[in-house]
Design an enzyme around this catalytic site. Structure first.
Site, mmCIF file in Angstrom:
data_model
loop_
_atom_site.group_PDB
_atom_site.id
_atom_site.type_symbol
_atom_site.label_atom_id
_atom_site.label_comp_id
_atom_site.label_asym_id
_atom_site.label_seq_id
_atom_site.Cartn_x
_atom_site.Cartn_y
_atom_site.Cartn_z
ATOM 1 N N ASP A 129 1.538 -1.258 0.219
ATOM 2 C CA ASP A 129 -0.105 0.211 0.110
ATOM 3 C C ASP A 129 1.101 1.299 0.263
ATOM 4 O O ASP A 129 2.282 0.845 0.543
ATOM 5 C CB ASP A 129 -0.833 -0.001 0.700
ATOM 6 N N HIS A 185 2.056 4.037 -9.095
ATOM 7 C CA HIS A 185 1.746 2.287 -9.079
ATOM 8 C C HIS A 185 2.434 1.585 -10.445
ATOM 9 O O HIS A 185 3.312 0.474 -10.444
ATOM 10 C CB HIS A 185 0.125 1.888 -9.936
ATOM 11 N N LEU A 237 10.398 -20.957 -5.816
ATOM 12 C CA LEU A 237 9.521 -19.683 -4.292
ATOM 13 C C LEU A 237 7.835 -20.069 -5.221
ATOM 14 O O LEU A 237 8.033 -19.952 -6.036
ATOM 15 C CB LEU A 237 9.769 -18.628 -4.805
HETATM 16 C C1 IPE Z 1 -5.418 -2.374 -0.332
HETATM 17 O O1 IPE Z 1 -5.005 -1.312 0.081
HETATM 18 C C2 IPE Z 1 -4.950 -2.991 -1.388
HETATM 19 C C3 IPE Z 1 -4.556 -3.384 -1.848
HETATM 20 C C4 IPE Z 1 -2.879 -3.038 -1.374
HETATM 21 C C5 IPE Z 1 -4.153 -3.874 -2.850
HETATM 22 P P1 IPE Z 1 -6.508 -0.595 -0.179
HETATM 23 O O2 IPE Z 1 -5.359 1.052 -0.367
HETATM 24 O O3 IPE Z 1 -7.696 -0.804 -1.139
HETATM 25 O O4 IPE Z 1 -7.432 -0.148 0.558
HETATM 26 P P2 IPE Z 1 -7.563 0.875 2.278
HETATM 27 O O5 IPE Z 1 -8.930 1.516 0.991
HETATM 28 O O6 IPE Z 1 -7.095 1.426 2.495
HETATM 29 O O7 IPE Z 1 -8.421 0.137 3.479
HETATM 30 C C1 IPE Z 2 -2.091 0.081 -3.523
HETATM 31 O O1 IPE Z 2 -1.643 1.802 -3.627
HETATM 32 C C2 IPE Z 2 -1.929 -0.520 -4.492
HETATM 33 C C3 IPE Z 2 -3.043 -0.484 -5.408
HETATM 34 C C4 IPE Z 2 -4.376 -0.172 -3.976
HETATM 35 C C5 IPE Z 2 -4.129 -1.283 -6.148
HETATM 36 P P1 IPE Z 2 -2.928 2.699 -3.520
HETATM 37 O O2 IPE Z 2 -3.189 2.773 -4.467
HETATM 38 O O3 IPE Z 2 -3.535 2.182 -2.575
HETATM 39 O O4 IPE Z 2 -2.073 4.088 -2.924
HETATM 40 P P2 IPE Z 2 -2.221 4.930 -1.745
HETATM 41 O O5 IPE Z 2 -3.099 3.808 -0.572
HETATM 42 O O6 IPE Z 2 -3.731 5.501 -2.284
HETATM 43 O O7 IPE Z 2 -1.195 5.997 -1.304
HETATM 44 MG MG MG Z 3 -4.117 2.077 -0.604
#
Ligand code: IPE
Ligand code: IPE
Ligand code: MG
Length: 253
Positions: A23, A40, A134
């Site tokens: 995240d 991303h 792995l």
């Molecule tokens: C969790 O992250 C899902 C992934 C890392 C793929 P999110 O950014 O979607 O989670 P929330 O919304 O902060 O809980």
């Molecule tokens: C995690 O990063 C990747 C996905 C959930 C696809 P985020 O896109 O949730 O990044 P933040 O949490 O908004 O910084």
């Molecule tokens: Mg996120």
């Protein structure tokens, strides 16, 4: 001070199964006044760092949360960019992963992914099916509740067909009907990006997983961060409901 059972050697301290909620990509991009998709892309680079780390450390199973069932609700441009990145990463990396002995699999509901992508996932799984260095599990379109729901449906169908008695359903039956049933539950869950929640990841499988949170954003993760998580994990005493004395005694036997 942390009490550690005396038996713990270096090998026992390496998680057999590491799960990661990757995240913080969006915030990483925002810090740089760039669109979220740039975050991303940077996140995809960190995935490679993480795979290298697991191969070097002898971690046998790595499950990465790449895209949740709820992430489909993000703006369609972001979802499209994520799918593109995903396809390109598969094109670019699968042969090399295969060469390195990585077995790839994808967990999550595939129906919403475009046909071509589903085909690529199947091809990658088939190509790498016999690899053993792995297990790399990519959670895409994955939700822990959806996983438990499909397991429930499967068991209910077996009951309806007279193959199973409802009263005989045990935890093992549920566990076996879930994804990743053939792999050990995660020993360690890392979540980057500073949030302290599970966000619908492996709900059943995380029952006794050690949790490790860091404010570091996913694209900034390097081997040093992962090594820190391993060090902290090695110092944890996992009791699984028992007492400290029972754990220490059990290791002497
Ligand atoms: C969790 O992250 C899902 C992934 C890392 C793929 P999110 O950014 O979607 O989670 P929330 O919304 O902060 O809980
Ligand atoms: C995690 O990063 C990747 C996905 C959930 C696809 P985020 O896109 O949730 O990044 P933040 O949490 O908004 O910084
Ligand atoms: Mg996120």
């Amino acid at each position: 001070m942390t009490t550690m059972p005396p038996h713990r050697d270096a090998i026992a301290c390496i998680p057999r199964h590491l799960a990661i909620i990757m995240d913080g990509n969006g915030r990483w991009a925002r810090q740089r006044q760039r669109p979220r998709t740039v975050g991303h892309r940077a996140g995809a680079r960190a995935v490679n760092v993480c795979i290298d780390f697991c191969l070097n450390a002898g971690i046998r199973t790595l499950t990465l949360f790449a895209f949740s069932s709820e992430n489909w609700q993000r703006p369609k441009e972001e979802v499209g960019a994520l799918l593109n990145l995903f396809v390109r990463a598969l094109e670019r990396e699968v042969d090399e992963l295969h060469r390195r002995g990585v077995r790839l699999r994808f967990i999550g509901e595939r129906d919403r992914f475009p046909d071509a992508m589903r085909q690529r996932m199947r091809d990658a799984e088939r190509l790498t099916a016999d690899n053993t260095t792995l297990n790399l599990c990519i959670a895409a379109g994955y939700g822990g509740r959806a996983d438990i729901t499909q397991a429930t449906r499967r068991l209910a169908a077996q009951v309806a067909a007279g193959e199973l008695h409802a009263a005989d359903i045990g935890e093992a039956d549920i566990g076996n009907a879930l994804c990743l049933a053939d792999l050990p539950d995660p020993d360690l869950l890392i979540r980057t990006g500073g949030e302290h929640r599970v966000s619908n990841f492996l709900l059943w499988q995380l029952a006794y997983t050690e949790l490790w949170f860091t404010p570091i954003l996913w694209p900034d993760v390097d081997a040093g961060v992962l090594a820190q998580a391993m060090t902290d994990f090695a110092a944890r005493e996992r009791r699984f409901g028992l007492t400290n004395e029972q754990i220490v005694e059990g290791t002497r036997r």
